[in-house]
Write an enzyme that holds these catalytic residues in place. Structure first.
Site, PDB file in Angstrom:
ATOM      1  N   SER A 135     145.600 -55.659  95.550  1.00  0.00           N
ATOM      2  CA  SER A 135     146.088 -56.679  94.615  1.00  0.00           C
ATOM      3  C   SER A 135     145.479 -56.481  93.251  1.00  0.00           C
ATOM      4  CB  SER A 135     145.720 -58.075  95.127  1.00  0.00           C
ATOM      5  OG  SER A 135     145.960 -59.037  94.124  1.00  0.00           O
ATOM      6  N   TYR A 148     138.969 -63.776  97.437  1.00  0.00           N
ATOM      7  CA  TYR A 148     140.127 -62.925  97.731  1.00  0.00           C
ATOM      8  C   TYR A 148     140.045 -61.648  96.903  1.00  0.00           C
ATOM      9  CZ  TYR A 148     145.100 -61.528  97.691  1.00  0.00           C
ATOM     10  OH  TYR A 148     146.278 -60.843  97.786  1.00  0.00           O
TER      11      TYR A 148
END
Lengths: 243, 432
Positions: A135, A148
């Site tokens: 990501s 995250y």
């Protein structure tokens, strides 16, 4: 044509990627936890494409099971795509270590565990490709989702190292860094339309880039430049910002 | 978000609910009142408009297909075009299809749509074996003609007012080719048009394009197109790139003159009395789907389609009166489609009955609703009725006179708590 193994197959990005590969003539292994939920999706793919689609139970957090999972595949996949991801709840995770652990183990440890096993096999065979969906959140830690983000940063570093290691074995490793994508994970967030990709768009990008053996893919492409700018902001400045 | 029907009128703000699992859908139905399921938004008016709508379109999986019987199990959000794309190359076609393939299977059941073969095969529901529906109390019912006959008759043609359809089993029909042998018959007036329909009524598919602005002796002049699947030409069906209307045309584009010119060009292009050609599925069944957003040609104020049907015995007189009224008004219709229908089915709100139906588009402008009210009175005088799927303005009084089983439908909704759970702007207007 050969099987592609898709891990974390219940996510919207994974489903779009599965469609993309089946449309290009590949058979599929779809692996996920409670994989029975993918029964209808698998039927749909079979009817639409006429390809073989097998669903397999895989718990990414049950590290011990990963070796047997892979050994049990009668025909080894010609490539693997991990779309495993868990955004989690940043605020909760700050005070609840269980949540922190879940975020880290899902996004990083679990993927490292299964990828290690597959990488060893591919290295011996001297063929295969491995795609990891990381990501843009892993490019720089931000207060809104750094747990995250840090797990994805670990995955990005892992994939980079793996690519380096497997280069001589002719095994290609690709890192995918999606920006905003309209999925279940981001449902309810107010995303800027021009920076947000549909899962199908990500899937097309991933397939094309993988076939061309690209190393790192940002999707949408504009995220490459956005993240370049974000990475260039000096830390003394960045720490005061809210982005 | 802002939603509207295909006619782009009216546009309303609606909370659009989505669901992942059947349980999640049941929970939504438990929580909300006054919601209506929505597929691809191709009904013309306010059938699928409500302050709260359930978006069924993402549920579009094919679940199974039986090669021997042609039975397809498919989720309600699948488009007919999805079915064609996959199954025409394998030699299968829809038993019943309307004039657009861009509608969902759920919507096809809710509108109990029909097509060019209604006079032989009937409505869409005739091709349905069974479907699963989530009703007002959240239970999932497997609905078919035998075990739940009332729910069947209420739901097929029931405009989504009995629950949310999850999936359906529908029969496809075998074809040998994706080509249709089409015969075009040019007629000079309404009498000739009717005669031609009768002469060709054994042909599986038929529809006429009628010039609504023709007056006097020429009134009712038409092109009747009839056809049947060819045995040759192959099954190489694939989606063609679409032309699209990129923005709303200024609303003066479609004035009386331009419609007239269009009519004359279209009609004049066919030189002989009878012409034969071979055309493909898309050209024969879905000519307008080739142009994306064709609804924009009517301008940003939108348009409506007025579709009524008259019992056969009164069709000739009724149509003459209606065509004369339209021609006098000078309000042109870009498309006017005339068709002979077969017998009505048992469903409480299905539109078709044995007779002639006419469908005309009108852009929304001053005076249009008065004209349509006038047409309503003629339709009622001749024992006809209005098609809800196209409608955006019919009054409760006009509507209920056309549907003798309306009270059975109302009663059924009430008994099962559907009347408060499932509502559309249309259902409130016509009181169903």
């Amino acid at each position: 044509m050969s099987y592609i193994l898709i891990i974390g197959a219940k996510s919207d990005i994974a489903k779009a990627i599965a469609r993309e590969y089946a449309n290009h003539g590949y058979d599929l292994y779809l692996a996920a936890r409670n994989v029975a939920e993918l029964k209808d999706f698998a039927s749909d793919l079979r009817i639409r494409t006429g390809k073989k689609v097998k669903t397999l139970d895989l718990d990414i957090l049950d590290f011990e099971s990963h070796r047997i999972f892979y050994e049990n595949l009668e025909e080894k996949p010609g490539g693997v795509v991990s779309a495993v991801g868990y955004l989690g709840d940043q605020e909760k995770a700050q005070s609840d270590f269980q949540e922190t652990k879940l975020i880290i183990e899902t996004n990083y440890t679990g993927v490292a565990s299964i990828f290690n096993i597959i990488a060893n096999d591919y290295e011996q065979r001297k063929s295969g490709f491995m795609v990891g969906i990381s990501s843009v959140a892993g490019d720089r830690g931000r207060k809104s989702n750094y747990l995250y983000g840090s797990a994805k940063a670990a995955l990005t570093a892992y994939l980079s190292g793996l690519r380096n290691r497997l280069h001589n074995a002719n095994v290609h490793v690709m890192t995918v860094k999606p920006g905003f994508v309209r999925t279940k994970m981001t449902a309810g967030m107010n995303l800027p339309a021009r920076l947000t990709a549909e899962p199908e768009e990500v899937a097309r990008d991933v397939f094309r880039a993988q076939q061309k053996r690209k190393n790192v893919l940002y999707t949408k492409w504009i995220w490459k430049w956005i993240m370049l700018v974000i990475r260039m902001i000096p830390e003394w400045q960045f720490k005061k910002m809210s982005i | 978000m802002i939603i509207s029907g295909w006619g782009m009128y009216p546009k309303i703000e609606s909370t659009v609910l989505r669901f992942e699992t059947e349980q999640a859908l049941a929970n939504l139905i438990g929580e909300y009142y006054g919601l209506v399921p929505r597929g691809n938004g191709r009904s013309y008016g306010d059938s699928a408009l409500s302050p709260v709508t359930v978006d069924v379109k993402p549920k579009n999986y094919f679940l199974s297909f039986d090669e021997s019987s042609g039975l397809l199990h498919v989720q309600a959000g699948a488009l007919l075009s999805d079915i064609l794309e996959i199954f025409v190359p394998k030699g299968w076609f829809l038993k019943i299809t309307p004039g657009t393939k861009l509608i969902t299977v759920g919507g096809a059941i809710a509108s109990d749509v029909h097509g060019k073969n209604h006079h032989i095969e009937g409505c869409f529901s005739e091709s349905v074996k069974e479907f699963r529906i989530v009703t007002a109390n959240g239970t999932i019912i497997n609905c078919n003609r035998e075990s739940t006959p009332d729910l069947w008759k209420a739901t097929c043609g029931g405009m989504g007012l009995t629950g949310v359809i999850l999936d359906a089993k529908i029969y496809l029909k075998k074809i040998k080719s994706q080509y249709i042998n089409q015969v075009t018959i040019k007629t000079k007036n309404l009498k000739e048009t009717f005669d031609a329909f009768e002469e060709f009524k054994d042909k599986p598919y038929s529809v006429a394009w009628i010039d609504c602005l023709a007056k006097g002796n020429a009134m009712g002049k038409s092109l009747l197109m009839v056809g049947d699947f060819s045995g040759e030409g192959g099954l190489g069906y694939q989606l063609k790139p679409q032309k699209t209307i990129p923005f709303n045309f200024p609303s003066f584009t479609l004035n009386k003159l331009s419609v007239k010119a269009f009519n004359e060009l279209y009609y004049g292009k066919v030189r002989k009395k009878v012409t034969k050609q071979q055309v493909d599925i898309d050209a024969f069944f879905y000519p307008l789907d080739a142009i994306g957003h064709w609804n924009r040609i009517y301008g940003k104020n939108g348009f409506t389609q007025y579709q009524f049907i008259l019992p056969k015995v009164h069709s000739y007189d009724g149509l003459k009166e209606i065509l004369a009224t339209i021609a006098d008004s000078g309000k042109g219709s870009f498309l006017a489609v005339l068709k002979l229908y077969g017998k009505a089915n048992q469903n409480w709100l299905s539109f078709p009955l044995e007779g002639y139906s006419l469908a005309l588009d009108f852009k929304i402008e001053k005076g249009i609703f008065q004209l349509l009210d006038m047409l309503d009175r003629i339709v009622l005088k001749y024992g006809g009725r209005i098609y809800l799927t196209k409608d955006v303005r019919v009054s409760r009084k006009t509507f209920e006179k056309g549907y003798p089983q309306i009270d059975t439908f109302r009663q059924f909704r009430k008994e099962h708590g559907m009347d408060k759970k499932f509502q559309s702007l249309q259902s409130k207007r016509v009181g169903i």
